[in-house]
Design an enzyme around this catalytic site. Structure first.
Site, PDB file in Angstrom:
ATOM      1  N   LYS A 137     -11.911 -14.653  -8.705  1.00 60.27           N
ATOM      2  CA  LYS A 137     -12.774 -14.573  -7.521  1.00 60.27           C
ATOM      3  C   LYS A 137     -13.758 -13.394  -7.609  1.00 60.27           C
ATOM      4  CE  LYS A 137     -11.624 -12.730  -3.525  1.00 60.27           C
ATOM      5  NZ  LYS A 137     -11.382 -12.373  -2.119  1.00 60.27           N
TER       6      LYS A 137
ATOM      7  N   LYS B 205     -15.333  -7.571  -4.088  1.00 57.61           N
ATOM      8  CA  LYS B 205     -16.068  -6.302  -4.014  1.00 57.61           C
ATOM      9  C   LYS B 205     -15.328  -5.158  -4.687  1.00 57.61           C
ATOM     10  CE  LYS B 205     -15.599  -6.199   1.004  1.00 57.61           C
ATOM     11  NZ  LYS B 205     -14.172  -6.176   1.335  1.00 57.61           N
TER      12      LYS B 205
ATOM     13  N   LYS C  23       0.809  -1.225   0.000  1.00 58.25           N
ATOM     14  CA  LYS C  23       0.000   0.000   0.000  1.00 58.25           C
ATOM     15  C   LYS C  23       0.837   1.267   0.000  1.00 58.25           C
ATOM     16  CE  LYS C  23      -4.346  -1.697   1.882  1.00 58.25           C
ATOM     17  NZ  LYS C  23      -5.382  -1.521   2.908  1.00 58.25           N
TER      18      LYS C  23
HETATM   19  P1  ATP Z   1     -11.575  -7.065  -1.816  1.00 51.93           P
HETATM   20  O1  ATP Z   1     -12.176  -6.916  -3.170  1.00 51.93           O
HETATM   21  O2  ATP Z   1     -11.412  -5.749  -1.095  1.00 51.93           O
HETATM   22  O3  ATP Z   1     -10.384  -7.952  -1.791  1.00 51.93           O
HETATM   23  P2  ATP Z   1     -13.275  -9.193  -1.074  1.00 51.93           P
HETATM   24  O4  ATP Z   1     -14.660  -9.106  -1.602  1.00 51.93           O
HETATM   25  O5  ATP Z   1     -12.336 -10.085  -1.783  1.00 51.93           O
HETATM   26  O6  ATP Z   1     -12.674  -7.757  -0.938  1.00 51.93           O
HETATM   27  P3  ATP Z   1     -12.482  -9.499   1.672  1.00 51.93           P
HETATM   28  O7  ATP Z   1     -12.866  -8.282   2.434  1.00 51.93           O
HETATM   29  O8  ATP Z   1     -11.059  -9.677   1.272  1.00 51.93           O
HETATM   30  O9  ATP Z   1     -13.448  -9.613   0.397  1.00 51.93           O
HETATM   31  O10 ATP Z   1     -12.925 -10.796   2.437  1.00 51.93           O
HETATM   32  C1  ATP Z   1     -13.911 -10.859   3.419  1.00 51.93           C
HETATM   33  C2  ATP Z   1     -14.221 -12.311   3.655  1.00 51.93           C
HETATM   34  O11 ATP Z   1     -15.022 -12.817   2.572  1.00 51.93           O
HETATM   35  C3  ATP Z   1     -13.009 -13.237   3.736  1.00 51.93           C
HETATM   36  O12 ATP Z   1     -13.247 -14.199   4.751  1.00 51.93           O
HETATM   37  C4  ATP Z   1     -12.962 -13.890   2.388  1.00 51.93           C
HETATM   38  O13 ATP Z   1     -12.372 -15.173   2.447  1.00 51.93           O
HETATM   39  C5  ATP Z   1     -14.432 -13.983   2.016  1.00 51.93           C
HETATM   40  N1  ATP Z   1     -14.633 -13.909   0.560  1.00 51.93           N
HETATM   41  C6  ATP Z   1     -14.385 -12.824  -0.201  1.00 51.93           C
HETATM   42  N2  ATP Z   1     -14.701 -13.063  -1.487  1.00 51.93           N
HETATM   43  C7  ATP Z   1     -15.135 -14.345  -1.554  1.00 51.93           C
HETATM   44  C8  ATP Z   1     -15.608 -15.181  -2.620  1.00 51.93           C
HETATM   45  N3  ATP Z   1     -15.679 -14.739  -3.859  1.00 51.93           N
HETATM   46  N4  ATP Z   1     -16.000 -16.435  -2.323  1.00 51.93           N
HETATM   47  C9  ATP Z   1     -15.932 -16.884  -1.055  1.00 51.93           C
HETATM   48  N5  ATP Z   1     -15.503 -16.143   0.003  1.00 51.93           N
HETATM   49  C10 ATP Z   1     -15.108 -14.893  -0.230  1.00 51.93           C
END
Ligand code: ATP
Ligand code: LTN
Length: 326
Positions: free
Chosen positions: A192, A195, A111
């Protein structure tokens, strides 16, 4: 009963992937552990952002978790900034942490590259996180892989402090969130669902209008065959839709394959859209109910009162160990 603690940053919108992978799991954890869940709003200001709307996002995030089944009678829910002991303890831990070890944190390295003017808070972020964890004598801290190094640092700080000043903190264990199923992007099913994804057409958000969610599913990328068969390698799109259907209905993969034997993709997608819309509509109804009921403020107030009391005790113990005038 073992204590479990987790922090959530009030940034971004919660997706169907977060729900299936993390929130559903949290709802199960609350039965097994003395669970603490907080909004890490002080961590959210480590990166400059003019439009954080912290208050709004905090309320919305908590309402969404409550709508998904997190039970405030079982889970202690609070906002980090409502508990001043977190920053107080963090300072004392900072003075027992090293520049070298903080410089080695992957998240900081990544970051800090993004801007020449990164904040001092971005650098000390992991120590505040250590304070969050150590104040409550947390045994278990479920985190994504990106946060594992920070929990390991909290362990190192706890061990070091205990050795130097006498037994003060429980040494926590990181637990990788065993994401039941990884939900993939609707447009690129090899990636994946995330968000922060640039193309939001591939991302189903829990607060999407039902018709928007339906369109995203009906337009989901699939292969050119016709069989509803689970095969991640050759049929990632269909396999992802099977996973979603299976997670939301509780049916096993084979049962889903059987149910849609001979069906075309259109029929299958319609069914996936129906169960998804059913789920998000149910969550949205509860979400609006919770938001309008005053429950969020009550829960956060009760959480702040309870955790300030616990945190004050730990803060005083730390001061005592360090030899401050009290
Ligand atoms: P970012 O886009 O900011 O990386 P993210 O949507 O990937 O966010 P995180 O905030 O990193 O989500 O993760 C929050 C929780 O949700 C974690 O426990 C992560 O393992 C789970 N998670 C996130 N995306 C997925 C997905 N596509 N499928 C299953 N679990 C998920
Ligand atoms: N850094 C974490 C949020 C977080 C946290 C914590 C998680 C702050 N303090 C303590 C577990 C325990 C994140 O960005 N997800």
């Amino acid at each position: 009963m073992k204590k479990m603690l987790t922090g959530l940053q009030p940034t971004g919108v919660i997706t169907l992937g977060n729900y299936i992978g993390a929130i559903k799991q949290m709802v199960e954890y609350q039965e097994q552990y003395d669970t603490y869940m907080f909004v890490a709003d002080l961590h959210a200001i480590t990166v400059p952002n003019d439009k954080l709307d912290l208050s709004e996002k905090t309320r919305s995030l908590i309402a969404l978790y409550l709508a998904c089944g997190v039970d405030p009678d079982k889970v202690t829910i609070f906002a980090q900034s409502n508990n001043e002991y977190h920053t107080n303890v963090a300072w004392m831990l900072e003075c027992n942490s090293y520049f070298g070890e903080l410089s080695r944190m992957h998240q900081f390295k990544e970051k800090s590259k993004k801007s020449e003017n990164f904040t001092a808070g971005l650098f000390t972020y992991p120590v505040l996180m250590a304070a969050d964890i150590l104040i409550y004598d947390s045994d278990i801290v479920p985190v994504g892989i990106d946060q594992k190094q920070h929990v390991e640092l909290a362990r190192d700080i706890a061990i070091r402090f205990n050795n130097k000043y006498g037994e003060t903190f429980t040494v926590p264990e990181p637990v990788m969130s065993v994401t039941g199923t990884k939900i993939m992007d609707m447009i690129d099913p090899t990636k994946k669902m995330s968000k922060s994804s640039e193309n939001q057409n591939g991302v189903i958000r829990l607060l999407d209008e039902p018709e928007v969610a339906r369109k995203k599913i009906m337009r989901a990328t699939t292969d050119s065959e016709m069989a509803v068969k689970f095969d991640v390698e050759n049929k990632p799109g269909i396999s992802n839709l099977i996973n979603i259907y299976s997670a939301l209905t509780g049916k096993k993969t084979e049962e889903v394959e059987k149910e849609f034997e001979g069906s075309n993709y259109g029929t299958f997608k319609k069914a996936v859209a129906e169960v998804t819309i059913g789920k998000i509509t149910e969550i949205q109804e509860k979400y609006n109910e919770v938001l309008n009921s005053g429950m969020v403020d009550q829960v956060l107030k009760a959480g702040a009162d309870k955790t300030r009391e616990i945190a004050k005790k730990k803060y005083e113990l730390v001061k005592q160990r360090l030899g401050f005038y009290m």
